[in-house]
Enzyme design. Structure first.
Site, PDB file in Angstrom:
ATOM      1  N   GLY A 149       0.828  -1.195   0.000  1.00 12.74           N
ATOM      2  CA  GLY A 149       0.000   0.000   0.000  1.00 12.74           C
ATOM      3  C   GLY A 149       0.864   1.247   0.000  1.00 12.74           C
ATOM      4  O   GLY A 149       2.061   1.208   0.306  1.00 12.74           O
ATOM      5  N   CYS A 150       0.252   2.369  -0.350  1.00 20.75           N
ATOM      6  CA  CYS A 150       1.005   3.621  -0.463  1.00 20.75           C
ATOM      7  C   CYS A 150       1.454   4.129   0.905  1.00 20.75           C
ATOM      8  O   CYS A 150       2.640   4.412   1.101  1.00 20.75           O
ATOM      9  CB  CYS A 150       0.178   4.671  -1.195  1.00 20.75           C
ATOM     10  SG  CYS A 150      -1.490   4.909  -0.574  1.00 20.75           S
ATOM     11  N   PHE A 151       0.524   4.218   1.867  1.00 21.94           N
ATOM     12  CA  PHE A 151       0.935   4.655   3.205  1.00 21.94           C
ATOM     13  C   PHE A 151       1.985   3.705   3.791  1.00 21.94           C
ATOM     14  O   PHE A 151       3.018   4.150   4.303  1.00 21.94           O
ATOM     15  CB  PHE A 151      -0.271   4.751   4.147  1.00 21.94           C
ATOM     16  CG  PHE A 151      -1.178   5.930   3.909  1.00 21.94           C
ATOM     17  CD1 PHE A 151      -0.688   7.233   3.976  1.00 21.94           C
ATOM     18  CD2 PHE A 151      -2.522   5.751   3.628  1.00 21.94           C
ATOM     19  CE1 PHE A 151      -1.532   8.333   3.783  1.00 21.94           C
ATOM     20  CE2 PHE A 151      -3.367   6.843   3.437  1.00 21.94           C
ATOM     21  CZ  PHE A 151      -2.873   8.134   3.507  1.00 21.94           C
ATOM     22  N   SER A 154       5.488   4.370   2.595  1.00 22.24           N
ATOM     23  CA  SER A 154       6.095   5.603   3.129  1.00 22.24           C
ATOM     24  C   SER A 154       6.480   5.460   4.598  1.00 22.24           C
ATOM     25  O   SER A 154       7.301   6.224   5.094  1.00 22.24           O
ATOM     26  CB  SER A 154       5.128   6.775   2.970  1.00 22.24           C
ATOM     27  OG  SER A 154       4.139   6.779   3.989  1.00 22.24           O
TER      28      SER A 154
END
Lengths: 345, 345, 345, 345
Positions: A149-151, A154
């Site tokens: 996932g993107c979060f 990061s």
């Protein structure tokens, strides 16, 4: 040339993947699947690709996938994706899945957070979590890669080395993330209407965001103990970008410790840029690229370590990370097709 | 009619004050001071006020201030402000100062954080911190009101009742604030060029922002013990708005406790809106108004309480709060001239 | 107190009307109709109005409208509006309609451009076009006011005096308008998704926009001859605002002629601001207000007159213009409830 | 490898050029000149280029330019540029100049519009106007290429074929252009402060913009007669992009005529995309690329032809056009280093 196909190609992450594969020197894209846009030229939906991508969308199923397809990307939403991907794996195709369907190792946790049944929990064992800076070897031989996932991307990239090396504790990790609106995808809903989100800043899903278990799973594996976080996402009126501001105790650590740790893990990685003292990441500096920028501050007044990371949510947070995974799977240069620097401004 | 004058009227907070006073039923604005725009019509600088404000900027000094001036607002930057304000106070004028020059009770702390000498530390004792929800009685009779900073307002309003009632601890308070660009003012610098900040999200001044001591001073007074925070500001590409996301331990407290606490302190306050369960503040809902919206979530998984607040940085974070202070000082309705609801979208 | 009701209150123009009526000293709002939000608190949909508007949406029909209702606003879309408004007029209620259903004097033209049947073309004769600067007398006694479109308002106000006085010709009028995204309303569609329109500039519906016949009708009436325009709308990533840039021949006219003409028509009007030489309108200077700013340049090189106007599309382009119409209908001060100056920035 | 140097490298167009040359397979950048940033790492100014560009800015003069430099780009502002470029040409270096100093064939016109002396008008004869779709042959052998302005590029590309083929008349050409804020450069001034231009739409310099004579010069050359335009630029709150909406008489022409004309001139050009009927350009579809998109509508009601074009002002409007010129000058593929498709969203 490696032959690639994309299922669910017309969302934002699918379209970014199409763009990246067109640039890639070793890839030939052989089909773009879309149910809703069947028969429509892809560049009529994504006018940026006019003159670059000449394909028309097809509605593909497991039987119509060409046998010589080397790699299939699924950019479908969770739940729908597993129903399409499972038969493909069954048939022996290698797949990179963009959804959450194969990221969590326990079906129970998936079912709790995503409120839907998992169709085949045995695949969860075989699926490799596609964070290429961490699982290079397993990705190289994987049949099924669960693109992160993107979060989580990061958050994991800055935290994993610190937990792995026991520089930080496994509790009281406070994560405040800010994402651009493209993270909500291209389907229209009140949530992503311009006039509702422009000139606005807000938090949402505090403590309940579905990326939470994925983050905790990977942090716990690195720490060797159960890690529990507070994760607060915010919506910011920009097209792209995630900035994660992560706060934890700085007890017993120095700037040098962290610099050395990052140097050891990421010094030779192409896409992680550790910022020197006095500099902090900003999303504009990574927009349009596969970079993850990481910077940090130790605040002696409060005894806290603040780590900040920035990625492009659609790229390192999704499509270019998938291409990086594919490069690893096929023994290509990890950076193949991913050389573009971000544009500024 | 109360006669008001503004020193340093041409910055954003000055201009918002001019607009608010023009609307105010009991105020007559008698001078707009500006050194750099002397002789220029105010509405040639702020075209929104064409047909509304007819004054021309004058360069005013202590001797040219009309004797019948009832209240003087100084919207000058710190350091410059005290040099202008001190002679005015000396002469007996009542003053509301927008800068940081009279907010901190100890000159030493001021001098440490602002890296400049304080010209008269005896005034610090007399100055009243202008948070009208907390210091109504002292503001009513004050000769000098130190109008709070924008970040502090957004942080103090949600935290003060919780600390005062010992619902939360005085440590491990993690504050992540996001501000719109107007907070950087109207003077041009690379920091506020459109192309540098648009489509960008970034943190800055981590642990070093000058609003930190002001926040800690007021929190400590409420707690009755020294409170130490971590404060991380972020810059977001919107004109206006501050969203503060504040995380602390939720040990031993329930949603009901907090609701009761807020009801006790703010139930009758005109400008504080406590959001019901399931709703969270967003800056767009307060933009253009004197409101502070507060919402919160208790996350039982992590044991944290997350409080979120939203204000308009130029209004409740500065100019309309100053008008609210003036209303209190002159015994007017606290809401006089401040009735406008935010516009949406 | 005048009793007002709103049909279709939950779109953006409806919500702005709710906000304006709450501020209005002589109005009491007695119902907010919405089919889709029946039973929902209005301030749960529009959080800006928390603490200001306490009403809950009701589903109202012609029989449930309270008999003592003085004025009904319909903020429904065209086609649906006439079906609701016609029975209300029949019953003798005074109505201000926001849609296009009663703006065009000929049903044929309506039916051609809007591709739908008109249900009662006799009402078209009785309906008054609600541009209060032009039709004050008829509006004062009207039973049905057709509130103008947003683009037409921005175009008619600058052009009508020039055509009325024969300062310009009735042909080769080139209109290039730019609108913010709120003009597309609050219902979600790909057209107003943040990521599709943000960081983007585009033209749409060239020569085909439905506001064209409305503009031409009113221009022709003023000119006393048929006026034909080219109208090109553009979509700009801002919440609010319309800027219209209108080019025509400057043959035989001087700056003085135009200044005198505008002074004669608008010198005493409260909401039209004619800008002096060297200044040009910008949408930010009118945002949140009922102002229309007009400026112009004669370019001797090309022999063209360029007139530029700016309005807030949701206010002078819709809701505040409706309030101004209501003020005229009920003999109130034209500016009642409309005194707020725009905010900057 | 071709050796390139850049004078004035730290503005936005300079920085985009640095980025493009880094990607270019046949170029080696040997110096980045900057007076104000001498000794500073380029990637400390442009953090997007961290890990990509390792150079430090130097202050270069004519004597310190390495002799084996093949091409020098000057990205300095007008007036300053000629003083730097003239000695370089004198010494025999090939130069591509980004400023207006060598675009106009007559020194008088330059001096009138730019209000400064030209230092050597003999160079104007030798300078080639660098619109590579039109002057390929002369560019190939040029010593000095005057890289076109951003607005002119967006206006000339759609108009030149139509004038050359006499499809349209040489008068009453009305041009309404909209530009993103990066066109104002990176130096801070009130004009490009975020809070002044965000949420705002405005026209500026009507009939007086300095790009006017450049546009008229090239249009007149194509038409074989003097062409006179009205040019109205607008400022729009986006980072990048120019959309030009150009209106002229459609007398005697059909859609087919124009399609055939564009096909003849641009059918084989790599960077011009002519849109099919029903589609119109938007700036987002070209952002980050060297494309110019062109679409058009004939409005039979008004008898007008409306041509719309979109470019990225910093790329096809400046830096990537310069690279395209360099490719032509050195006999490389015209598309070398310019293959990246725009990103969306």
């Amino acid at each position: 040339m490696i032959k690639a196909g994309i299922i669910g190609a017309t969302g934002y992450t699918g379209a970014e993947l199409v763009r990246l594969l067109e640039l890639h020197p070793e890839i030939e894209t052989i089909f773009l699947d879309s149910r809703s846009y069947e028969g429509i030229r892809f560049s009529d939906i994504y006018p940026n690709l006019r003159g670059k991508v000449h394909d028309t969308c097809q509605s593909i199923n497991v039987d119509s996938v060409p046998e010589d397809t080397d790699i299939i990307f699924s950019a479908l939403p969770h739940r729908i994706s597993q129903s399409k991907v499972l038969p493909l794996i069954e048939k022996g195709f290698r797949v990179i899945d963009f959804s959450a369907d194969f990221r969590l190792r326990e079906a129970k946790i998936y079912e709790h957070w995503y409120e839907t049944k998992h169709l085949d929990d045995r695949t969860l064992e075989k699926a490799v979590y596609g964070l290429p800076e961490w699982y290079t070897a397993s990705i190289a031989k994987a049949g099924l890669v669960a693109n992160p996932g993107c979060f989580p991307t990061s958050i994991l990239l800055p935290l994993l080395p610190l937990l792995k090396e026991n520089l930080i504790k496994n509790k009281d990790i406070i994560i405040d993330s800010k994402t651009g609106v493209s993270g909500a995808g291209r389907s229209s809903s009140e949530v992503n209407i311009f006039s509702q989100v422009n000139e606005n800043i807000k938090a949402y899903n505090i403590g309940k965001h579905r990326h939470t278990p994925e983050i905790e799973q990977e942090l716990s594996l690195a720490a060797g103990s159960s890690v529990n976080i507070l994760f607060t996402p915010h919506l910011i009126p920009v097209d792209r970008g995630i900035l994660s501001t992560i706060v934890m105790s700085a007890e017993g650590i120095t700037r040098k410790d962290i610099e050395a740790c990052y140097e050891a893990y990421y010094g030779k990685k192409s896409f992680i840029r550790i910022l020197k003292e006095g500099y902090l990441p900003e999303t504009k500096a990574v927009k349009g690229s596969n970079f993850c920028d990481i910077g940090f501050v130790i605040d002696s007044r409060s005894g806290k370590l603040v780590v900040v990371s920035a990625i492009d949510n659609l790229l390192k947070g999704s499509s270019s990370q998938a291409v990086q995974n594919m490069n690893v799977m096929f023994g290509l240069e990890e950076t193949a097709g991913l050389n573009a620097a971000p544009i500024w401004p």
